[in-house]
Design a protein around this motif. Structure first.
Motif, PDB file in Angstrom:
ATOM      1  N   GLN A 115      -4.624  -3.745  14.284  1.00  0.00           N
ATOM      2  CA  GLN A 115      -4.722  -3.079  12.999  1.00  0.00           C
ATOM      3  C   GLN A 115      -4.121  -3.927  11.881  1.00  0.00           C
ATOM      4  O   GLN A 115      -3.326  -4.841  12.131  1.00  0.00           O
ATOM      5  CB  GLN A 115      -4.043  -1.717  13.046  1.00  0.00           C
ATOM      6  CG  GLN A 115      -2.567  -1.770  13.402  1.00  0.00           C
ATOM      7  CD  GLN A 115      -2.007  -0.362  13.618  1.00  0.00           C
ATOM      8  OE1 GLN A 115      -2.677   0.497  14.173  1.00  0.00           O
ATOM      9  NE2 GLN A 115      -0.780  -0.151  13.173  1.00  0.00           N
ATOM     10  N   ARG A 116      -4.507  -3.617  10.668  1.00  0.00           N
ATOM     11  CA  ARG A 116      -3.999  -4.284   9.472  1.00  0.00           C
ATOM     12  C   ARG A 116      -3.400  -3.240   8.553  1.00  0.00           C
ATOM     13  O   ARG A 116      -3.984  -2.180   8.350  1.00  0.00           O
ATOM     14  CB  ARG A 116      -5.123  -5.021   8.747  1.00  0.00           C
ATOM     15  CG  ARG A 116      -4.626  -5.816   7.538  1.00  0.00           C
ATOM     16  CD  ARG A 116      -5.774  -6.383   6.727  1.00  0.00           C
ATOM     17  NE  ARG A 116      -5.286  -7.273   5.681  1.00  0.00           N
ATOM     18  CZ  ARG A 116      -4.724  -6.918   4.532  1.00  0.00           C
ATOM     19  NH1 ARG A 116      -4.549  -5.623   4.246  1.00  0.00           N
ATOM     20  NH2 ARG A 116      -4.313  -7.824   3.640  1.00  0.00           N
ATOM     21  N   GLN A 117      -2.250  -3.548   7.996  1.00  0.00           N
ATOM     22  CA  GLN A 117      -1.628  -2.641   7.044  1.00  0.00           C
ATOM     23  C   GLN A 117      -1.829  -3.160   5.624  1.00  0.00           C
ATOM     24  O   GLN A 117      -1.991  -4.360   5.388  1.00  0.00           O
ATOM     25  CB  GLN A 117      -0.151  -2.466   7.340  1.00  0.00           C
ATOM     26  CG  GLN A 117       0.690  -3.724   7.263  1.00  0.00           C
ATOM     27  CD  GLN A 117       2.150  -3.432   7.507  1.00  0.00           C
ATOM     28  OE1 GLN A 117       2.617  -2.341   7.226  1.00  0.00           O
ATOM     29  NE2 GLN A 117       2.872  -4.413   8.037  1.00  0.00           N
ATOM     30  N   SER A 118      -1.840  -2.238   4.687  1.00  0.00           N
ATOM     31  CA  SER A 118      -2.087  -2.570   3.285  1.00  0.00           C
ATOM     32  C   SER A 118      -0.961  -3.456   2.727  1.00  0.00           C
ATOM     33  O   SER A 118       0.218  -3.294   3.076  1.00  0.00           O
ATOM     34  CB  SER A 118      -2.188  -1.274   2.473  1.00  0.00           C
ATOM     35  OG  SER A 118      -2.201  -1.564   1.079  1.00  0.00           O
ATOM     36  N   ASP A 119      -1.371  -4.367   1.843  1.00  0.00           N
ATOM     37  CA  ASP A 119      -0.370  -5.204   1.176  1.00  0.00           C
ATOM     38  C   ASP A 119       0.533  -4.373   0.267  1.00  0.00           C
ATOM     39  O   ASP A 119       1.659  -4.778  -0.028  1.00  0.00           O
ATOM     40  CB  ASP A 119      -1.062  -6.292   0.352  1.00  0.00           C
ATOM     41  CG  ASP A 119      -1.803  -7.299   1.224  1.00  0.00           C
ATOM     42  OD1 ASP A 119      -1.430  -7.402   2.429  1.00  0.00           O
ATOM     43  OD2 ASP A 119      -2.743  -7.939   0.726  1.00  0.00           O
ATOM     44  N   HIS A 120       0.042  -3.249  -0.181  1.00  0.00           N
ATOM     45  CA  HIS A 120       0.794  -2.405  -1.103  1.00  0.00           C
ATOM     46  C   HIS A 120       1.324  -1.152  -0.422  1.00  0.00           C
ATOM     47  O   HIS A 120       1.582  -0.142  -1.092  1.00  0.00           O
ATOM     48  CB  HIS A 120      -0.090  -2.016  -2.285  1.00  0.00           C
ATOM     49  CG  HIS A 120      -0.657  -3.184  -3.022  1.00  0.00           C
ATOM     50  ND1 HIS A 120       0.111  -4.030  -3.818  1.00  0.00           N
ATOM     51  CD2 HIS A 120      -1.912  -3.703  -3.035  1.00  0.00           C
ATOM     52  CE1 HIS A 120      -0.645  -4.988  -4.320  1.00  0.00           C
ATOM     53  NE2 HIS A 120      -1.885  -4.818  -3.853  1.00  0.00           N
ATOM     54  N   ARG A 121       1.489  -1.199   0.863  1.00  0.00           N
ATOM     55  CA  ARG A 121       2.047  -0.046   1.578  1.00  0.00           C
ATOM     56  C   ARG A 121       3.468   0.210   1.091  1.00  0.00           C
ATOM     57  O   ARG A 121       4.274  -0.728   0.998  1.00  0.00           O
ATOM     58  CB  ARG A 121       2.051  -0.321   3.077  1.00  0.00           C
ATOM     59  CG  ARG A 121       2.722   0.773   3.893  1.00  0.00           C
ATOM     60  CD  ARG A 121       2.790   0.359   5.342  1.00  0.00           C
ATOM     61  NE  ARG A 121       3.573   1.311   6.109  1.00  0.00           N
ATOM     62  CZ  ARG A 121       3.918   1.160   7.377  1.00  0.00           C
ATOM     63  NH1 ARG A 121       3.538   0.062   8.029  1.00  0.00           N
ATOM     64  NH2 ARG A 121       4.625   2.069   7.993  1.00  0.00           N
ATOM     65  N   PRO A 122       3.817   1.439   0.773  1.00  0.00           N
ATOM     66  CA  PRO A 122       5.191   1.718   0.306  1.00  0.00           C
ATOM     67  C   PRO A 122       6.221   1.299   1.356  1.00  0.00           C
ATOM     68  O   PRO A 122       6.024   1.495   2.555  1.00  0.00           O
ATOM     69  CB  PRO A 122       5.183   3.230   0.091  1.00  0.00           C
ATOM     70  CG  PRO A 122       3.746   3.585  -0.137  1.00  0.00           C
ATOM     71  CD  PRO A 122       2.962   2.635   0.726  1.00  0.00           C
ATOM     72  N   LEU A 123       7.301   0.706   0.888  1.00  0.00           N
ATOM     73  CA  LEU A 123       8.440   0.314   1.718  1.00  0.00           C
ATOM     74  C   LEU A 123       8.071  -0.744   2.742  1.00  0.00           C
ATOM     75  O   LEU A 123       8.764  -0.897   3.761  1.00  0.00           O
ATOM     76  CB  LEU A 123       9.037   1.537   2.423  1.00  0.00           C
ATOM     77  CG  LEU A 123       9.506   2.683   1.504  1.00  0.00           C
ATOM     78  CD1 LEU A 123      10.092   3.823   2.346  1.00  0.00           C
ATOM     79  CD2 LEU A 123      10.527   2.182   0.488  1.00  0.00           C
ATOM     80  N   ARG A 124       7.005  -1.485   2.489  1.00  0.00           N
ATOM     81  CA  ARG A 124       6.646  -2.548   3.429  1.00  0.00           C
ATOM     82  C   ARG A 124       7.606  -3.719   3.266  1.00  0.00           C
ATOM     83  O   ARG A 124       7.879  -4.178   2.155  1.00  0.00           O
ATOM     84  CB  ARG A 124       5.217  -3.015   3.175  1.00  0.00           C
ATOM     85  CG  ARG A 124       4.846  -4.218   4.046  1.00  0.00           C
ATOM     86  CD  ARG A 124       3.439  -4.676   3.801  1.00  0.00           C
ATOM     87  NE  ARG A 124       3.184  -5.914   4.526  1.00  0.00           N
ATOM     88  CZ  ARG A 124       2.024  -6.574   4.543  1.00  0.00           C
ATOM     89  NH1 ARG A 124       1.004  -6.106   3.833  1.00  0.00           N
ATOM     90  NH2 ARG A 124       1.897  -7.690   5.232  1.00  0.00           N
ATOM     91  N   GLY A 125       8.107  -4.191   4.393  1.00  0.00           N
ATOM     92  CA  GLY A 125       9.018  -5.332   4.361  1.00  0.00           C
ATOM     93  C   GLY A 125       8.290  -6.641   4.104  1.00  0.00           C
ATOM     94  O   GLY A 125       7.119  -6.795   4.469  1.00  0.00           O
ATOM     95  N   GLY A 126       8.994  -7.602   3.505  1.00  0.00           N
ATOM     96  CA  GLY A 126       8.362  -8.860   3.175  1.00  0.00           C
ATOM     97  C   GLY A 126       8.022  -9.694   4.388  1.00  0.00           C
ATOM     98  O   GLY A 126       7.148 -10.560   4.331  1.00  0.00           O
ATOM     99  N   THR A 127       8.706  -9.471   5.490  1.00  0.00           N
ATOM    100  CA  THR A 127       8.444 -10.263   6.695  1.00  0.00           C
ATOM    101  C   THR A 127       7.459  -9.600   7.645  1.00  0.00           C
ATOM    102  O   THR A 127       7.138 -10.165   8.690  1.00  0.00           O
ATOM    103  CB  THR A 127       9.761 -10.489   7.447  1.00  0.00           C
ATOM    104  OG1 THR A 127      10.317  -9.218   7.823  1.00  0.00           O
ATOM    105  CG2 THR A 127      10.758 -11.252   6.578  1.00  0.00           C
TER     106      THR A 127
END
Length: 472
Positions: A115-127
């Motif tokens: 799966q792929r998560q959105s680049d703008h997902r809330p609280l997504r970590g930079g790493t």
């Protein structure tokens, strides 16, 4: 030292698990008669005694092998009976579903995702990677301790409904057997009517031949000849009517035994059915084994249990849940300590405000109980009435048949006297026609009474749920 509360809590939970909020059940009271009002020539019916065993093949009382064969074919091939059996199987399966609620529910699950998560997902970590694998496998467990008896009352109601469905199957079976026996009695009666008319046709044909000879010899008038011809034609029309009724009855029997009317045939009966005697001791307790009464009682029990279900909805609903499994990002051992996840704890659900829904559900449950109880009482009263009706019919028809037999004897003697007087030239043929018509009507009337007696007997047997103990 602080006291340990865990054993006390366990004991309290066990005690609550035996709790049920359903009212104490009692079968609705109906005043049954100590004896039946109708009497026979042997005297009154005796007070009620313990119920006999239900006769599984009650039609054997009539001592007719062909009726027995038809009943066996009905049990094997009647489509309505097959539908009732399927309905019973469905009720049994539903009851089994309810039983499952008494046990813990355990399930396993697993998934492997890319799966792929959105680049703008809330609280997504930079790493965090944008594309990754996710593998999950685990077990879940849930259990409702049923502290207020909700599930147990649902199970009890479901079992009672399944038992009622079994009784419904017996009702359908008994009803179809009664229909078949009644149609067979009517068919035999029509065969007897046809035999009477056929014999009369032979007599009328001989009388017509005699009248024609006398007319040709200028001894009888043309009026006598036309009367003889009219009498013969009327008897032939009556015979045609009996044949038509027999065809319809034969078709109905074919449907009951699962055969197309176009293919089903029954030869004419050559022997009259035996009218079984009714035992002097016919207890009213026999009514309690009628399957429709048993089904109505089981539905009362189910409605009573549903009151407990409705009451339990007012109390907190406790359940225990547990999770155990492992999760990785595409590599590694799912069961490794670092990849495991688990959860365990209680879940409590307590109604606070529902707009009156729970109160309305409880009122509905009470109303359905009253409805089921009233239906049960109605079934019992109906059963008593059916028994009394058929007992009275058997008594009255027996006396009527005796009187009709005397009428037949007198009419046949009158017919003989009229024919002898006509041959001697003492009376006109009108006297012969009148005497023969009266004799034919008397014979057919007697046979119709005998058929009605047999039908009343079938009605009594089925009104008692299938007869009485053999040899009673």
């Amino acid at each position: 030292m602080r006291p340990r509360l865990e054993p006390l809590a366990v004991l309290l939970l066990l005690a609550l698990q035996g709790c049920s909020l359903a009212p104490g059940y009692q079968v609705p009271t109906v005043e049954l008669p100590a004896h039946y009002r109708e009497q026979t020539s042997d005297g009154p019916w005796h007070p009620a005694q313990p119920a006999d065993q239900l006769a599984s093949q009650w039609w054997l009382l009539y001592q007719d092998p062909r009726l027995n064969d038809l009943q066996q074919r009905l049990l094997k091939a009647n489509p309505d009976l097959a539908a009732a059996l399927a309905h019973f199987d469905a009720a049994q399966a539903y009851a089994s579903q309810l039983h499952a609620g008494l046990f813990p529910q355990i399930s396993a699950s697993g998934q492997s995702l890319r799966q792929r998560q959105s680049d703008h997902r809330p609280l997504r970590g930079g790493t965090q990677p944008s594309v990754y694998n996710s593998n999950t496998a685990g077990f879940s467990l849930s259990f409702d301790p049923d502290l207020w008896g909700r599930i147990r009352n649902q199970v009890a109601a479901g079992d009672a409904q399944a038992e009622a469905s079994a009784d419904d199957l017996a009702v359908a079976r008994l009803s179809l057997q009664q229909q078949l026996a009644a149609l067979y009695v009517q068919l035999n009666g029509l065969d007897a009517q046809r035999a009477i008319l056929s014999q009369s046709l032979d007599d009328y044909a001989q009388a017509l031949q005699l009248t024609r000879s006398r007319y040709q010899g200028q001894i009888a008038s043309e009026l006598d000849l036309t009367r003889a011809q009219s009498q013969l034609a009327s008897a032939e029309a009556e015979l045609d009517e009996v044949r038509g009724q027999r065809n319809l009855t034969e078709h109905a029997i074919g449907k009951l035994v699962g055969e197309p009317a176009s293919q089903f045939q029954l030869p004419a009966a050559t022997q009259a059915l035996t009218l079984p005697g009714v035992p002097q001791q016919l207890p009213s307790a026999l009514l309690q084994r009628r399957p429709d009464i048993a089904a109505a009682e089981r539905r009362v029990f189910a409605a009573n249990a549903n009151i407990g279900v409705a009451r339990a909805a007012w109390y907190p609903d406790f359940s225990l849940t547990g999770l155990l499994g492992g999760q990785t990002q595409g590599s590694g051992n799912l069961l490794a300590a670092g990849n495991r996840y688990w959860a365990l704890g209680p879940l409590v659900n307590l109604p606070i405000f529902d707009g009156g829904r729970l109160s309305a559900n409880e009122r509905q449950a009470h109303a359905e109980f009253e409805e089921a109880a009233a239906h049960y009482r109605s079934q019992v009263l109906r059963a008593v009435r059916e028994v009394e009706d058929n007992l009275g019919q058997l008594r009255d028809l027996r006396q009527e048949a005796l009187d009709q037999q005397a009428a037949v004897n007198a009419a046949e003697h009158t017919q003989t006297l009229a024919m002898n007087s006509y041959q001697a030239g003492a009376v006109s043929y009108l006297e012969v026609v009148t005497a023969q018509t009266v004799a034919l009507q008397a014979q057919r009337g007697l046979q119709a009474l005998q058929t009605r007696e047999l039908l009343a007997s079938v009605g009594l047997v089925t009104a008692l749920g299938g007869g009485w103990k053999a040899g009673a």
